[in-house]
Design an enzyme around this catalytic site. Structure first.
Site, PDB file in Angstrom:
ATOM      1  N   VAL A  53       1.149  -1.311  -0.264  1.00 57.65           N
ATOM      2  CA  VAL A  53      -0.201  -0.266  -0.535  1.00 57.65           C
ATOM      3  C   VAL A  53       0.958   0.947   0.205  1.00 57.65           C
ATOM      4  O   VAL A  53       0.824   2.257  -0.625  1.00 57.65           O
ATOM      5  CB  VAL A  53      -0.485  -0.315   1.201  1.00 57.65           C
ATOM      6  CG1 VAL A  53      -1.327   1.875   1.517  1.00 57.65           C
ATOM      7  CG2 VAL A  53      -2.137  -0.855   0.605  1.00 57.65           C
ATOM      8  N   CYS A  54       1.910   1.358   0.864  1.00 49.12           N
ATOM      9  CA  CYS A  54       1.931   2.888   1.327  1.00 49.12           C
ATOM     10  C   CYS A  54       3.175   3.458  -0.239  1.00 49.12           C
ATOM     11  O   CYS A  54       3.638   4.461  -0.710  1.00 49.12           O
ATOM     12  CB  CYS A  54       3.568   2.478   2.204  1.00 49.12           C
ATOM     13  SG  CYS A  54       1.717   2.357   3.571  1.00 49.12           S
ATOM     14  N   GLY A  55       3.823   2.529  -1.529  1.00 49.43           N
ATOM     15  CA  GLY A  55       4.685   2.785  -2.560  1.00 49.43           C
ATOM     16  C   GLY A  55       3.196   2.320  -3.628  1.00 49.43           C
ATOM     17  O   GLY A  55       3.502   3.098  -5.049  1.00 49.43           O
ATOM     18  N   ASP A  56       1.815   2.548  -3.327  1.00 50.43           N
ATOM     19  CA  ASP A  56       0.934   2.130  -4.061  1.00 50.43           C
ATOM     20  C   ASP A  56       0.392   3.451  -5.224  1.00 50.43           C
ATOM     21  O   ASP A  56       0.784   4.581  -4.574  1.00 50.43           O
ATOM     22  CB  ASP A  56       0.055   1.724  -3.958  1.00 50.43           C
ATOM     23  CG  ASP A  56      -0.682   1.608  -4.640  1.00 50.43           C
ATOM     24  OD1 ASP A  56      -0.502   0.116  -5.330  1.00 50.43           O
ATOM     25  OD2 ASP A  56      -2.036   2.157  -5.354  1.00 50.43           O
TER      26      ASP A  56
END
Lengths: 170, 175
Positions: A53-56
């Protein structure tokens, strides 16, 4: 018209008419590219829902919808995931833009744009900025593991706005 | 105005270390992002080892849809900064990523000896939201594509984010 060849595929490039399509955005709704004629459209092909998620990429674009709207641009995410999967993914990440399902026949739209990965059976990470007349203004294919961010899209939208400065309705 | 999208701006950014340091590290981060939390501890250790040879700056890049507390947390750090203790709040937030409700933010302000009522008033009124947005936009234009994103002397660092690799990238190579 220009194309960039990656392996045996040809990615549609600037000057090419963007192939029209109609894809499901929810289990009972569809979206056609031609609906957005008159405004710029950003197509963001991506391999799959549910990447970390965080690098999505989609989570990032979700945070800068205001910037896209300043250009009156419509953002459409596209992957081969089904509409129910997209629905769950969009809910989980509170996405505020449509995710389209290039699901049946699988990857047909990605193929038309030259960004289908035959080996993995998914879309490439590819971006297209389409001008208000439906012509591709800019395209970019990112290495699959690398989130391309949004700078290229915003630069293309700015460039488009400058180019069409005299004709853009306010 | 931000002078550079990828280099610390000592006149504007929150910085630690000398403005003349040879190595300049800029992080775009989100207080509720677990990967930023991991990086926080690594940066602390690297700062300890490099001392004043390293200039470290932090800009906000809150992904507010997936991290519902990230915006207020960022605003609390800025509000603490306005009272002279940005880094104190920055550290507490990263050390308590699971407790970032407004009540928690108020408690951290009290813990730091700050004017708690003022901090909460400023956070609730989104006083520092424009600055955070400015950070965010500069990140987007500078090539930030997720959090944390690091820039070392203006170049995006895409390598492994462990201490060994980061330290190696941050240590000036002798000519």
């Amino acid at each position: 018209m220009s194309t960039t060849t990656i392996g045996s595929r040809s990615v549609l490039g600037p000057g090419t008419r963007a192939p029209d399509f109609t894809l499901r955005s929810t289990p009972d709704q569809s979206v056609s590219l031609s609906e957005f004629r008159g405004r710029p459209v950003v197509l963001a092909f991506y391999p799959a829902d549910w990447s970390p998620v965080c690098g999505d990429q989609m989570a990032l674009y979700n945070e800068i919808l205001d910037e896209f709207q300043e250009f009156q641009a419509e953002l459409l995410g596209i992957s081969v995931d089904g509409a129910w999967c997209h629905g769950a993914f969009a809910r989980q990440n509170k996405l505020h833009f449509p995710l389209l399902s290039d699901f049946e026949p699988k990857g047909a739209v990605a193929r038309a744009y030259g960004v289908y990965d035959e080996k993995d059976g998914t879309c490439e990470r590819a971006l297209f900025v389409i001008n208000p007349d439906g012509i591709i203004h800019w395209s970019y294919v990112s290495p699959i593991g690398i989130n391309p961010g949004a700078n290229g899209i915003l630069s293309a939208l700015e460039d488009l706005k400058v180019q069409r400065g005299t004709t853009v309705a306010t | 105005m931000i002078k550079s999208l990828t280099l610390p701006d000592p006149d504007r950014d929150h910085i630690v270390g000398s403005a003349d340091a040879l190595t300049k590290l800029l992080e775009y981060g989100d207080y509720e992002c677990p990967f930023c939390g991991e990086a926080y501890a690594i940066i602390k250790e690297i700062q300890r080892r490099l001392g004043d040879d390293l200039l470290f700056a932090f800009r906000n890049f809150p992904l507010t849809n997936i991290h519902p507390h990230s915006e207020h947390a960022a605003e609390a750090a800025e509000a603490a900064g306005a009272q002279g203790n940005f880094w104190g709040m920055h550290d507490i937030l990263f050390e308590n990523q699971a407790a970032l409700d407004d009540e928690d933010l108020a408690a951290y302000a009290a813990e730091l000896g700050l004017d708690e009522a003022r901090l909460i008033r400023e956070v609730t009124a989104s006083v520092y939201a424009p600055r955070i947005r400015e950070d965010f936009k500069s990140g987007v234009r500078g090539g930030v594509n997720g959090t944390p994103t690091f820039f070392i002397n203006g170049e995006r660092y895409d390598g492994t984010r462990d201490e060994e690799h980061l330290l190696n990238a941050l240590t000036p190579q002798s000519a």
